[in-house]
Design an enzyme around this catalytic site. Sequence first.
Site, mmCIF file in Angstrom:
data_model
loop_
_atom_site.group_PDB
_atom_site.id
_atom_site.type_symbol
_atom_site.label_atom_id
_atom_site.label_comp_id
_atom_site.label_asym_id
_atom_site.label_seq_id
_atom_site.Cartn_x
_atom_site.Cartn_y
_atom_site.Cartn_z
ATOM 1 N N HIS B 146 0.847 -1.196 0.000
ATOM 2 C CA HIS B 146 0.000 0.000 0.000
ATOM 3 C C HIS B 146 0.887 1.253 0.000
ATOM 4 O O HIS B 146 0.662 2.185 -0.770
ATOM 5 C CB HIS B 146 -0.909 -0.032 1.230
ATOM 6 C CG HIS B 146 -1.753 1.195 1.423
ATOM 7 N ND1 HIS B 146 -3.063 1.258 1.029
ATOM 8 C CD2 HIS B 146 -1.458 2.400 1.940
ATOM 9 C CE1 HIS B 146 -3.546 2.451 1.316
ATOM 10 N NE2 HIS B 146 -2.586 3.174 1.875
ATOM 11 N N GLU B 147 1.896 1.244 0.844
ATOM 12 C CA GLU B 147 2.798 2.410 0.914
ATOM 13 C C GLU B 147 3.604 2.550 -0.379
ATOM 14 O O GLU B 147 3.813 3.647 -0.881
ATOM 15 C CB GLU B 147 3.744 2.287 2.117
ATOM 16 C CG GLU B 147 3.041 2.230 3.459
ATOM 17 C CD GLU B 147 2.048 3.358 3.659
ATOM 18 O OE1 GLU B 147 2.230 4.433 3.058
ATOM 19 O OE2 GLU B 147 1.064 3.160 4.394
ATOM 20 N N HIS B 150 1.609 4.280 -2.929
ATOM 21 C CA HIS B 150 1.608 5.736 -2.793
ATOM 22 C C HIS B 150 2.824 6.315 -3.504
ATOM 23 O O HIS B 150 2.756 7.372 -4.114
ATOM 24 C CB HIS B 150 1.654 6.141 -1.321
ATOM 25 C CG HIS B 150 0.309 6.121 -0.652
ATOM 26 N ND1 HIS B 150 -0.806 6.664 -1.230
ATOM 27 C CD2 HIS B 150 -0.094 5.632 0.538
ATOM 28 C CE1 HIS B 150 -1.839 6.497 -0.414
ATOM 29 N NE2 HIS B 150 -1.432 5.867 0.668
ATOM 30 N N GLU B 230 -6.386 6.767 -1.319
ATOM 31 C CA GLU B 230 -6.304 5.600 -0.431
ATOM 32 C C GLU B 230 -6.883 4.371 -1.131
ATOM 33 O O GLU B 230 -6.300 3.298 -1.105
ATOM 34 C CB GLU B 230 -7.060 5.857 0.881
ATOM 35 C CG GLU B 230 -6.379 6.833 1.821
ATOM 36 C CD GLU B 230 -4.973 6.409 2.213
ATOM 37 O OE1 GLU B 230 -4.756 5.210 2.485
ATOM 38 O OE2 GLU B 230 -4.081 7.271 2.219
#
Lengths: 185, 406
Positions: B146-147, B150, B230
């Site tokens: 997930h990071e 980003h 997100e």
Amino acid sequence: MTFFIVFIVIVVVIGFFFVSIYNSLVGLRNRVKNAWSQIDVQLKRRHDLIPNLIETVKGYMTHERQVMENITKYRSQAMDAGTVGEKAAAEGLLSGALGQLRVQVENYPDLKANQNFLALQEELTSTENKISFARQAYNDQVLFFNNKIQMFPSNIVAGMFSFKEEEFFEIEDKTEKAVPKVSFS
Amino acid sequence: MMWELIQANRRKSIFIFIGMGLLLILIGFTFGSFYEPESGGFLGIFFALMLWGILSMVSYFAGSKILLAVSGAKEVTKDVHPQLYNVVEEMRIAANLPHQPKIYIIADAAPNAFATGIKPENSAIAVTAGLLGTLNRDELQGVVAHEMSHIINRDVLVMTFAGMMLGAITLMAEVFTRSLWFGGGSRYKSKSSDKGGQAQIIILVLAIALAILGPIMAQLLYFAISRKREYLADASAVRLTRYPDGLASALEKISGSNLDLKTANKVTAPMYIINPLKKKGMQLSNVTSTHPPITERINILRSMTQGVNYANYQNAFNSVKGKTSGLIPQSGLTDSSKISLRDSELSQTSFETDKQVKREVGDLMMKLNDFLFINCTCGIKIKVPPDFKSSSVTCPKCGRIHNISH
């Protein structure tokens, strides 16, 4: 005169267009190569880890000599493999042998508690993951590159400079394809 | 493909971005006109854009460092937590990024994580010690993915510029209201006596309205970008790991924790994987939060059983939200490569009891505080404090002597 200028402009514009397509094709081909080298790095890393693993496990697993012999054998086969196909086959066998080891470890609680073994297990798990993620990334790149070669107008440039479609990296073994992993628990 | 998605992604956020920019210009113009009716409007716009520019420059060049410093993150090498290092490298390979992000650990027991870095080349991923203690390998992989998403989606860049716009608007509104209470009004009166008061009053009303509503509107727009990103990061994470359940159960565990992250504040909150400022029992409506409702994110991930490409995520998103909104741009949906899910790999023993979690977190805190860890060949782990004087230590179990090199 006017006609001549218009003609020159058109030629220059088309020229720029061709150059930019050519450059993007070269860039994509390099990405494919880079993705392939990532797989190679990880396969080599797996081969490097195996002697350590055998060394650590040897003292505990006295009854599983066959399993360890297999691992050693397939490792050297994989290291000698030349073509992509041979490589894929040998690596598949190696994965299978490592999988057998994983099952056997269950019977040795002392081994499972050993810190060195745990560290090694993490490295091996991670290497297996990296191989599978690198393969995924490689196949993504190949798909993108091949699409570009087949589609208009880049296919014209690709044809002129004989860019060839790249091969996907598929692994025959079904279990390996579904879940490339080593887990000792 | 991912690369096209990033492009489309950027184009879509630009609309909201322009909205915020217009708001900033409008506020600059109105406030400027209020102080100097003749030519103040354009001066105000100039001032507003300058303020935004300066804030953006500062955060562009130093934002990462400031964020990491404020959150008390410490850069770590592979020895501190090999698994974290490995998982980050796995995700880097999956994302085909040429540079490995730096890895930071925050010495805090509350599980959370964030990514930073304007460009992928100098990005960083920070996780808390609590996160590493609570999650198993699959879950950690989900969070790191997930990071990493980003980073590859350039979310940090967009959020930085949008965040600074929000900052500029809020700052200007604040300064304006203050000046109105302390003397700004008298200036207005003297001017209105000799000029046509009608226009001045309209501007005053408009300025007050903007001072109150501007920051709120800017915040809503900012939150809209944040929430969307997100979801997108979740979608990309699943595509990278091919294992939606990992991220889903990580989110469950993180949101289930009742510990508060001490170093988080209102400014840094949107950077984290889960809003670190959650208050117990506060379930405010959607528009006023930086993150989508956690249960919704989990439900979407849990209902992805067909495959893990972007189209699958969009389908799951639609069925959970009960509407057909274009979360993911068309170019992302044509991603034809059918990627199947993979199975769990619970190689690492997941920590069942609270006691084990605490021990794991405690070990990590020790490592962050320069304790030396020695793995003895007999299988036990010796922890040497940094102020240990002797140059060797004896294993309490097997009696082997280990040299310590300080």
